[in-house]
Structure formats: structure tokens, C-alpha cells
Motif scaffolding. Structure first.
Motif, PDB file in Angstrom:
ATOM      1  N   UNK B 427       0.836  -1.204   0.000  1.00  0.00           N
ATOM      2  CA  UNK B 427       0.000   0.000   0.000  1.00  0.00           C
ATOM      3  C   UNK B 427       0.868   1.251   0.000  1.00  0.00           C
ATOM      4  N   UNK B 428       1.926   1.171   0.796  1.00  0.00           N
ATOM      5  CA  UNK B 428       2.852   2.307   0.876  1.00  0.00           C
ATOM      6  C   UNK B 428       3.438   2.608  -0.489  1.00  0.00           C
ATOM      7  N   UNK B 429       3.847   1.540  -1.196  1.00  0.00           N
ATOM      8  CA  UNK B 429       4.447   1.719  -2.523  1.00  0.00           C
ATOM      9  C   UNK B 429       3.413   2.240  -3.517  1.00  0.00           C
ATOM     10  N   UNK B 430       2.166   1.769  -3.398  1.00  0.00           N
ATOM     11  CA  UNK B 430       1.097   2.272  -4.264  1.00  0.00           C
ATOM     12  C   UNK B 430       0.981   3.783  -4.114  1.00  0.00           C
ATOM     13  N   UNK B 431       1.080   4.216  -2.841  1.00  0.00           N
ATOM     14  CA  UNK B 431       0.916   5.649  -2.564  1.00  0.00           C
ATOM     15  C   UNK B 431       2.152   6.425  -3.016  1.00  0.00           C
ATOM     16  N   UNK B 446      -9.083  -5.802  -1.877  1.00  0.00           N
ATOM     17  CA  UNK B 446     -10.392  -6.314  -1.485  1.00  0.00           C
ATOM     18  C   UNK B 446     -11.323  -5.225  -0.975  1.00  0.00           C
ATOM     19  N   UNK B 447     -11.325  -4.113  -1.707  1.00  0.00           N
ATOM     20  CA  UNK B 447     -12.245  -3.033  -1.372  1.00  0.00           C
ATOM     21  C   UNK B 447     -12.164  -2.557   0.068  1.00  0.00           C
ATOM     22  N   UNK B 448     -10.896  -2.410   0.549  1.00  0.00           N
ATOM     23  CA  UNK B 448     -10.751  -1.926   1.915  1.00  0.00           C
ATOM     24  C   UNK B 448     -11.075  -0.444   1.954  1.00  0.00           C
ATOM     25  N   UNK B 449     -11.342   0.051   3.164  1.00  0.00           N
ATOM     26  CA  UNK B 449     -11.677   1.450   3.362  1.00  0.00           C
ATOM     27  C   UNK B 449     -10.431   2.307   3.143  1.00  0.00           C
ATOM     28  N   UNK B 450     -10.640   3.578   2.709  1.00  0.00           N
ATOM     29  CA  UNK B 450      -9.465   4.415   2.437  1.00  0.00           C
ATOM     30  C   UNK B 450      -8.698   4.718   3.720  1.00  0.00           C
ATOM     31  N   UNK B 451      -9.370   4.648   4.886  1.00  0.00           N
ATOM     32  CA  UNK B 451      -8.662   4.899   6.152  1.00  0.00           C
ATOM     33  C   UNK B 451      -7.696   3.775   6.459  1.00  0.00           C
ATOM     34  N   UNK B 452      -8.062   2.557   6.057  1.00  0.00           N
ATOM     35  CA  UNK B 452      -7.139   1.437   6.252  1.00  0.00           C
ATOM     36  C   UNK B 452      -5.852   1.703   5.474  1.00  0.00           C
ATOM     37  N   UNK B 453      -6.064   2.144   4.211  1.00  0.00           N
ATOM     38  CA  UNK B 453      -4.906   2.442   3.369  1.00  0.00           C
ATOM     39  C   UNK B 453      -4.068   3.560   4.005  1.00  0.00           C
ATOM     40  N   UNK B 454      -4.752   4.589   4.516  1.00  0.00           N
ATOM     41  CA  UNK B 454      -4.050   5.707   5.144  1.00  0.00           C
ATOM     42  C   UNK B 454      -3.233   5.221   6.339  1.00  0.00           C
ATOM     43  N   UNK B 455      -3.856   4.373   7.122  1.00  0.00           N
ATOM     44  CA  UNK B 455      -3.174   3.832   8.288  1.00  0.00           C
ATOM     45  C   UNK B 455      -1.900   3.084   7.862  1.00  0.00           C
ATOM     46  N   UNK B 456      -2.055   2.266   6.822  1.00  0.00           N
ATOM     47  CA  UNK B 456      -0.922   1.465   6.356  1.00  0.00           C
ATOM     48  C   UNK B 456       0.216   2.368   5.893  1.00  0.00           C
ATOM     49  N   UNK B 457      -0.118   3.364   5.080  1.00  0.00           N
ATOM     50  CA  UNK B 457       0.925   4.248   4.548  1.00  0.00           C
ATOM     51  C   UNK B 457       1.644   4.958   5.686  1.00  0.00           C
ATOM     52  N   UNK B 458       0.833   5.486   6.633  1.00  0.00           N
ATOM     53  CA  UNK B 458       1.446   6.222   7.741  1.00  0.00           C
ATOM     54  C   UNK B 458       2.324   5.321   8.591  1.00  0.00           C
ATOM     55  N   UNK B 459       1.836   4.091   8.775  1.00  0.00           N
ATOM     56  CA  UNK B 459       2.586   3.157   9.616  1.00  0.00           C
ATOM     57  C   UNK B 459       3.964   2.885   8.995  1.00  0.00           C
ATOM     58  N   UNK B 460       3.967   2.613   7.692  1.00  0.00           N
ATOM     59  CA  UNK B 460       5.246   2.327   7.039  1.00  0.00           C
ATOM     60  C   UNK B 460       6.124   3.580   7.052  1.00  0.00           C
ATOM     61  N   UNK B 461       5.535   4.732   6.786  1.00  0.00           N
ATOM     62  CA  UNK B 461       6.317   5.976   6.805  1.00  0.00           C
ATOM     63  C   UNK B 461       7.026   6.146   8.139  1.00  0.00           C
ATOM     64  N   UNK B 462       6.280   5.813   9.216  1.00  0.00           N
ATOM     65  CA  UNK B 462       6.862   5.925  10.551  1.00  0.00           C
ATOM     66  C   UNK B 462       7.977   4.906  10.744  1.00  0.00           C
TER      67      UNK B 462
END
Lengths: 389, 486
Positions: B427-431, B446-462
Motif C-alpha cells: 500500500x505504501x508503494x502504491x501511494x 479487497x475493497x478496503x476502506x481508504x482509512x485502512x490504506x491511510x493507516x498502512x501508509x502512515x505506519x510504514x512511513x513511521x
């Protein structure tokens, strides 16, 4: 013993042989020459047990024999006589020298006690006189006179990939002459430290006879006259650790010096911040002028490079100064100041054969290099003075 | 008596006794010249009733005259003392008496000026001159070899991620050819492989300025072979590489798949290792992961010391920043360094940031403060080097391969830990790389919510700033994506 020689032949031989006499010999008899009259030749031998010399003299032998003559007294007395025929005769351990100008009697010692000279056997070589002259010209002047550092009083003969390197240094300057094609190859690629004293005697004999070719009167056709073109025979004895130089009228032998020669290769600079080419004649003149003043204060001659000019200056403390200028072929990147022992500069510059000299330096405390353009075989390195200001 | 020789101490005693006798028999001058300076140095017994005595003489003059005049007297004196028939031989050796003299003279030398004529001239062979010229030569040799002088061990920051590599490199540079041969350093971009390699080269030349050293990249090596073959100078090329004392090849992975080059390298490698010449190689991945690398080469690389250099940690990045800032004379404070380190992930980028800050300070006359750094980092972020041109499928495939999971699992709903990390990274790489919107990203998984994606990106960024494993994964993935990028 009875023989007849010319004063002008005897005296040079005595003068040469006198160089082998030590000022403080370990044995009293080493203050003497061994004068030998044999059927065909007359010889004078002298040694200090480290260096040995045998000089041949042209003359007529009436009766063979040997005498041990006090070296200095004999030499001085022969020198005092005018040129002409000398009759030498040994009677009861007294040498009688007769000359129209006067008679001399010198007390001699029994000749049996004189040390025997080592016999030359070992690796044999033939040296071109030109090679000896080149070594003398380019290297010998750098060799130290300081007997406390014996290794530096020698010439190093070292085989390298580029050829035989002959090296001389006194710890402040260094000469390296590379001889690419020479037959001189010591066994096992060993290096030999040759006492410069012994080498110098041979080269000066070559010089005398060479100049003699042109100036000598026809009557003086002794063996000396031909020596200039003769090969120099060289024998290196590993076992006796002795080296022998032989030309027709002189044999010099010396103990090979053993020791660690300084790592001369390591201090030859490989790259230079400043490189320039200078006119030799002009440079020698300016350095000589600077030396007049420098001689009065530690020989310091300062070189200042700026723009397209070299300023050469020297001062005698409180007495006067000299400033001279030499134009440079090209502009220097940044101005630099460096000080040398002017005597070292003069020694080098005065003997260069080329019209120009290549000069390379890094900074004012690092060794500098001189070369003859078109002669890549010779390198000369000088250590600069440390400037206070 | 079964002795075959006398010990040096016994020889000395014998000689002292002999001297005492001879001194009485000979005149003082003769004794001093021919006896004291020509000592007995060895006694051996080759036959039962015979002693072979060796007298050391300073010169051939001494040897020949002793033999002629005093041989018998020495022989009988020594026979009496040893009690066996003495056979005396004379050998020219190191002058014994003059030795202590000259040594004493040398000791005195520092006390008096070297020469009265030139009181302030340094000796040409003094320690300092030798050192100075050695340094100069090392610098010249390094320049000729193409080594960067600023890449030295002194300005290489060490922390847990690279201390092994640093230690091995130091050991190799001190004992080339002996310590670890070959040394194989691998790791991602900007971790300091090349820096270490240059430092090894610089240090070897510093210690041995006359060593021959070749430094080149795998690509240069390849090009040189090709041109050597074209110009029919292959022999010269071989001579050059096979006679060098140190061979440094950067990015060796470049020769993979090029058969003729690998062949030549294989022979060079063998020739050098046989003579215990040092070889140092770097690569962006370990030998077993270099595709199309011949097995014989791979096994040879693996026989040496292989060391992995990991992405710099936050602390190391801070240290690198401080070192580089000092080198470019920027008075960077610890706070500022940490600020930058938290935003910049590779060591190479740090260099770029330092240059930007420096130019801002020098040319725009700006104050060096947190504000300036923020600005610079912002522009730096806009200056993203190259945009990857890959499809979402490419990313999915790469991530799935990297983590050894199935693409369907990656996109699926299961929340096993290993899957979750992989999914987050994807997800991070997608972003980051594809600039997809969060909604779109959610749709791919699998049609996850955009907040899930946001969480994932932020988590990896951290985590990317703290966790070295994630860092390595992401940079490895970026690299493989670059490879398939169009």
C-alpha cells in the motif's frame, strides 16, 4: 736497487699514492711507500689497510729491489726538485736521490714488514671510461665527506629494472644516475657500496690522462697518455669483500662498505606542484652572484617564483644583499618561496651539460628535483632550508 | 666432549686468553693492528682432535697479512688454550672494532647540528621527510587509481549496521592479502560500500605508497576487456590486472551474464589470490542472489568474507550528517541533524541535502536554522529523483515475490502478521511510487476502506525511519521495481 726516472713522472705517482696514506695510521710502517723496482716496471704502493693504491712509473731499472720510504718526506722532497732525471739508489736502508740540483738521502725501513696486498680475484668487469666519467660527473659530487656516516661516503651500485643505478648522497642532496645498457651486472643482482675515495682516484687518473692527450708534450709518452681510452678493469671479490679498479698505470682497491644505504628511492618526489624549465647559463651566473653574499651567512640562497619570473636573492648579515632575476618560460600558478644551500645549487648547475634545466618542487619544505631535459637518466634531489619567516 | 662447537661466550673466553698471551709476545703496534681488530668469532670441532678457528678480519688487507705473518703464532696459541690442534682460517666480515665507534658517532649526531654549513636543513632521510614524501606519493598513487581522498576511514561513521564491514575493511587495509581475501561487501544504495572500498585503497597506499592498486567498477572492467580484445591488446590487459597487488572492483554484479568477462575475471581472480594479493568487491546483493553469475565465481566469492551493510539507522544518519556537515564547514547543530535524519533515509541523499543547505547559506546568505532545513527538505522532496513507471500489478508481483506470499493472499482479507506487513508495504508503494489515491488503493486490496490504506501508509512511513528491516525491504523493492520500470 738502482733506477732512473723523470721527476715529472715520479711526482704525480707519489702525489696519487699519498692519498692512501692515513693521517693516523695504525702501524708506523703504513706511513711509508713501498717502492718496488722490478725488471719491467717501477711501482709505488701505499695503504691504510682499507684503501690500497699501486701506481706505476715509467723509468729504467738497473738493479731490482724494494724499499720502504717515508711517504710524506719522499713526496715533498721530490716535489721540491725541478723537472729532470732522478737517480735513485738504495744502500744499507738509505735511499739516495741524485739530481743535478742536489742530493737527497732518506732513511728507509726493512721492506719485509710492509703488508701484502690482497690479490684481485672475483667477478670481473670492464668499464667504459665514459661510464666512469659520467658517474664522476653526475654522482660523485653528492657523496658525503663525513666519515662518521660511512655509508654516505660510498657510491651505491644497484641493479634495478631500469638498469644499473649509481647513487650518491650526503643526506641533504642526492644524485641518481641510471645506466640502462651496461655490462656491469653483479651476481645475484646484488648491490655494492663502493668507497667514493677509491672511485675518485680512478676517475681523476682518467681525467688527467684525457686532458693530457691534448696538452702533453710529445716526449711524455708514458702509459698515462693512453689510459684515457683504455677500459677500466673492475674486480669485485665477494669473499674478500674487496673491490679493485685497474687502469694501466694505477690500481686502486678498497674494502666494500657493508651497511644499510638510506631508502633513497622513497624520497624522490613523484609529482610536482610547480614545474619549470630554466636557462642554465643565466641561472649559474645569478646563483654565483648570490653566493658571494650567501657564503657569509650559512650559504642561504632564496628562490622566489612569482608570475613569470624567478627572483634569486641572498644576504650577508648586516653587510649587504643581492637580488637577481631569471625569466621563466611559463607562468607559475601561485607564488612560492624556497631557500637552498647555494653551494649545492652551484655544484649541480655548474656541471650540467644541457642549456636548460628542468626544476620541480612541491612546497618550501619538501625536496625538490632537477633534471637535464632530454636526459632522463639523471635525477638530482636537493633538500631545501627551513625558512623562519 | 661431544661438543661440535663452542658457544659465543666460550669463544670470547678463549680469545681473551689468547689476547693476553699474544700481547706479551708482540709489539704494541702489531698487537693493536693485527690482533685486537681481528677477533676469533667461531670455533668448531669437525674432527676429534682438531679445532677449526675462524678469525674475522675487517678488510682483505688484514686477512691476507694475518695469513702470511701471524697464522702459525695464532695457531699455536689457540692450540694451547683449547687443547686441540687449531686450524686457523681468516674471513673478511663486519668490522668489529669500528662498529661501536660509528654507532656512538651516530648517537652523538642529534646533539650537534647536522652540518655547520647548513644549520637548518632537514636531513633528506629524516623520518619527517620520508613521511612527507610517502604521503605525497600515496596521494599521487590514489589520484592515479581514481580513489577519492575524502573517502577515508576517519570520516566513515560507524554504527551497528556497518560495524562489521568497517572492522573487516580496516583489517584488510592493514594486512592486505592476509586478513580476509577476497572481501565481499554488499548492501543497498548509499550504505557506504564504495566509501569503504576507497578507504581500504587509500589506507593501503598510505602504508605502502609503492604498492600497485587497481580500482574500477564492474562496468569499467567490462569495457576495458572489450576494448582490449578489439584493439588486440588482451595480453597487456591481462598483465596489468594479474600483476597488481590490490584489486578493487565496485559493483561486481555488473559482470553477471557476460561470459567472456566472467571468464577473464575468473582467471584474474585466481592469479591474484594465489599470490595472496588482496581483492575487494562490492555488490548491491549477495553472490547467491546475483543472477547469471557463474557458479565457479559465486563459490569463490563465498569463500572469502562476505559482509552485508544495512541501511543506516536514524542514529547513524545523524552521525553521517554531522561528519559531512563538518567536512563542508557547516555548523550544524545536533537538533538540526536529527531533524534532517528523520526525514532523509539514505546516506547519499544526506550528501545532497548538505550541499543544498550549504548553497543556501553561501549564495542566498540565509541563516542556518530549522526553517531553512524545512525549506530545503521540502524542495528535496519535490525533486524526487526518477518517477517509477510501473503498473500496480508490477508492484503487487514484486511485493509478493519479496515476501514469498501469493498475490491473491496479498490482496485478500487474511490478517496473518507476515501478510499484514507485506500488504502495508504494498500500500505504501502504491501511494509513494504510483501516487494512487487512498480510495483507489483500498479498492486494489479487497475493497478496503481508504482509512485502512491511510493507516498502512502512515505506519510504514513511521517505521521506515526506525526499523531497518522495513527499510531494507522497501529499498530492495524499489530497486527491483526500478529494474522493471519502463
Amino acid at each position: 736497487m738502482k733506477l732512473t726516472v723523470l721527476q715529472e713522472n715520479l711526482y704525480p705517482a707519489l702525489r696519487t699514492a699519498l692519498k692512501a696514506i692515513s693521517s693516523r695510521p695504525p702501524l708506523p710502517i703504513l706511513n711509508s711507500f713501498l717502492l718496488k723496482a722490478e725488471k719491467k716496471e717501477i711501482s709505488i704502493a701505499a695503504t691504510d689497510l682499507y684503501l690500497g693504491m699501486t701506481a706505476l712509473i715509467a723509468g729504467v731499472v738497473e738493479q731490482t729491489g724494494r724499499a720502504l720510504v717515508p711517504a710524506k718526506l719522499f713526496t715533498e722532497s721530490v716535489r721540491s726538485l725541478p723537472v729532470g732525471k732522478l737517480e735513485l739508489e738504495l744502500n744499507d736502508n738509505t735511499l739516495h736521490v741524485s739530481h743535478p740540483a742536489g742530493k737527497i738521502k732518506i732513511q728507509c725501513q726493512p721492506s719485509a714488514e710492509f703488508p701484502e696486498f690482497p690479490s684481485p680475484d672475483g667477478q670481473q668487469f670492464q668499464l667504459e671510461p665514459q661510464l666512469v666519467k659520467d658517474i664522476d660527473h653526475y654522482v660523485s659530487f653528492s657523496v658525503s665527506q663525513d666519515l662518521t656516516r660511512q655509508v654516505l661516503t660510498t657510491l651505491l651500485f644497484k641493479p634495478t629494472k631500469q638498469g644499473l643505478q649509481v647513487v650518491g648522497t650526503d643526506g641533504f642532496r642526492l644524485s641518481v644516475l641510471t645506466l640502462a645498457d651496461t655490462a656491469l651486472r653483479f651476481e645475484d643482482g646484488q648491490s655494492v657500496l663502493v668507497p667514493a675515495r677509491a672511485f675518485n682516484e680512478i676517475s681523476s687518473i682518467l681525467k688527467i690522462s684525457h686532458s693530457g692527450d691534448k696538452t702533453n708534450s710529445p716526449q711524455d709518452e708514458s702509459s698515462q697518455a693512453t689510459a684515457g681510452d683504455e677500459l677500466v678493469r673492475l674486480v669485485v671479490s665477494d669473499q674478500l669483500k674487496h673491490i679493485f679498479f685497474m687502469v694501466p698505470n694505477l690500481e686502486v682497491s678498497a674494502r666494500i662498505v657493508e651497511g644499510q644505504y638510506p631508502p633513497y628511492n622513497k624520497i624522490i618526489p613523484k609529482s610536482f606542484e610547480l614545474e619549470t624549465t630554466l636557462e642554465v647559463a643565466e641561472l649559474v651566473d645569478q646563483v654565483s652572484r648570490a653566493l658571494v653574499f650567501a657564503r657569509r651567512s650559512s650559504n642561504i640562497v632564496t628562490w622566489q617564483f612569482s608570475d613569470d619570473e624567478l627572483k634569486i636573492s641572498a644576504q650577508a648579515d648586516g653587510q649587504g644583499v643581492f637580488d637577481g632575476r631569471v625569466p621563466l618560460g611559463s607562468k607559475v600558478k601561485a607564488p612560492v618561496k624556497i631557500a637552498f644551500n647555494g653551494r649545492y645549487l652551484h655544484d649541480l648547475l655548474a656541471r650540467l651539460n644541457s642549456d636548460t634545466v628542468w626544476f620541480g618542487m612541491n612546497d618550501s619544505l619538501k625536496p625538490v628535483m632537477f633534471k637535464e631535459p632530454g636526459n632522463s637518466n639523471f635525477q638530482h634531489v636537493i633538500m631545501p632550508f627551513r625558512l623562519n619567516d | 666432549m661431544n661438543q661440535t662447537s663452542l658457544s659465543p661466550a666460550e669463544v670470547k673466553v678463549v680469545w681473551q686468553q689468547a689476547c693476553a698471551q699474544l700481547e706479551l709476545e708482540l709489539s704494541r703496534a702489531v698487537y693493536n693492528t693485527w690482533i685486537t681488530s681481528n677477533p676469533l668469532t667461531a670455533v668448531t670441532f669437525s674432527q676429534p682432535n682438531q679445532a677449526d678457528c675462524v678469525i674475522s678480519c675487517p678488510t682483505a688487507f688484514h686477512a691476507s697479512n694475518l695469513k702470511k705473518n701471524l697464522s702459525d703464532q695464532l695457531g699455536s696459541t689457540l692450540s694451547n688454550i683449547i687443547g686441540k690442534q687449531a686450524q686457523v682460517s681468516f674471513k673478511v666480515g663486519t668490522p668489529v672494532t669500528s662498529q661501536p665507534q660509528s654507532a656512538a658517532a651516530l648517537d652523538q649526531q642529534p646533539a650537534r647540528p647536522f652540518s655547520s654549513v647548513s644549520p637548518r636543513v632537514e636531513d633528506l632521510f629524516s623520518e619527517s621527510t620520508l613521511q612527507m614524501t610517502a604521503l605525497d606519493r600515496a596521494a599521487v598513487a590514489a589520484r592515479q587509481a581514481g580513489l577519492r581522498p575524502d573517502f577515508s576511514f576517519e570520516n566513515f561513521a560507524v554504527s551497528t549496521t556497518n560495524e562489521m564491514a568497517h572492522a573487516a575493511a580496516t583489517a584488510v587495509s592493514q594486512k592486505p592479502g592476509i586478513a580476509y581475501n577476497p572481501l565481499f561487501l554488499y548492501g543497498g544504495v548509499g550504505v557506504g560500500k564504495t566509501h569503504l572500498m576507497h578507504a581500504i585503497g587509500n589506507n593501503i597506499l598510505h602504508n605502502h605508497p609503492d604498492n600497485t592498486l587497481i580500482y574500477c567498477t564492474g562496468e569499467e572492467f567490462t569495457n576495458q576487456i572489450v576494448s582490449a580484445i578489439q584493439t588486440k591488446r588482451a595480453i597487456k590487459f591481462k598483465e596489468k590486472y594479474r600483476s597488481t597487488q590490490v584489486l578493487l572492483i565496485d559493483d561486481i554484479q555488473f559482470i553477471a551474464g557476460k561470459n567472456a568477462v566472467q571468464e577473464e575475471f575468473f582467471h584474474t581472480f585466481n592469479a591474484l589470490t594465489q599470490q595472496a594479493r588482496q581483492i575487494v568487491l562490492t555488490s548491491d546483493r549477495p553472490p547467491q542472489e546475483i543472477h547469471l553469475l557463474e557458479d565457479r565465481l559465486r563459490s569463490r566469492f563465498e569463500a572469502g568474507l562476505m559482509i552485508d551493510i544495512q541501511q543506516p539507522t536514524f542514529e547513524l544518519r545523524t552521525a553521517i550528517l554531522l561528519i559531512k556537515a563538518k567536512a563542508s564547514q557547516l555548523p550544524l547543530s545536533m537538533d538540526m541533524a536529527q531533524l534532517i535524519a528523520s526525514k532523509v533515509d539514505s546516506a547519499r541523499k544526506i550528501e545532497g541535502v548538505i550541499k543544498l543547505i550549504r548553497s543556501a547559506v553561501e549564495f542566498q546568505r540565509r541563516q542556518l536554522d530549522a526553517e531553512l532545513i524545512e525549506d530545503v527538505l521540502k524542495t528535496e522532496a519535490n525533486h524526487r529523483p526518477t518517477q517509477l513507471k510501473v503498473t500496480p500489478q508490477d508492484v503487487l508481483r514484486a511485493v509478493a515475490n519479496h515476501y514469498h506470499v501469493k498475490q491473491t493472499a496479498l490482496k485478500g482479507k487474511r490478517r496473518v502478521k507476515s501478510l499484514v506487513t507485506a500488504r502495508h508495504v504494498a500500500m505504501y508503494l502504491f501511494k509513494e511510487e504510483l501516487q494512487l489515491s487512498l480510495v483507489e488503493i483500498g479498492r486494489w486490496f479487497s475493497n478496503r476502506d481508504h482509512t485502512t490504506a491511510l493507516h498502512a501508509v502512515r505506519k510504514i512511513e513511521r517505521e521506515i525511519l526506525r526499523d531497518t528491516q522495513i527499510q531494507r525491504d522497501v529499498s530492495a523493492l524499489r530497486m527491483s521495481l526500478t529494474a522493471v520500470s519502463r
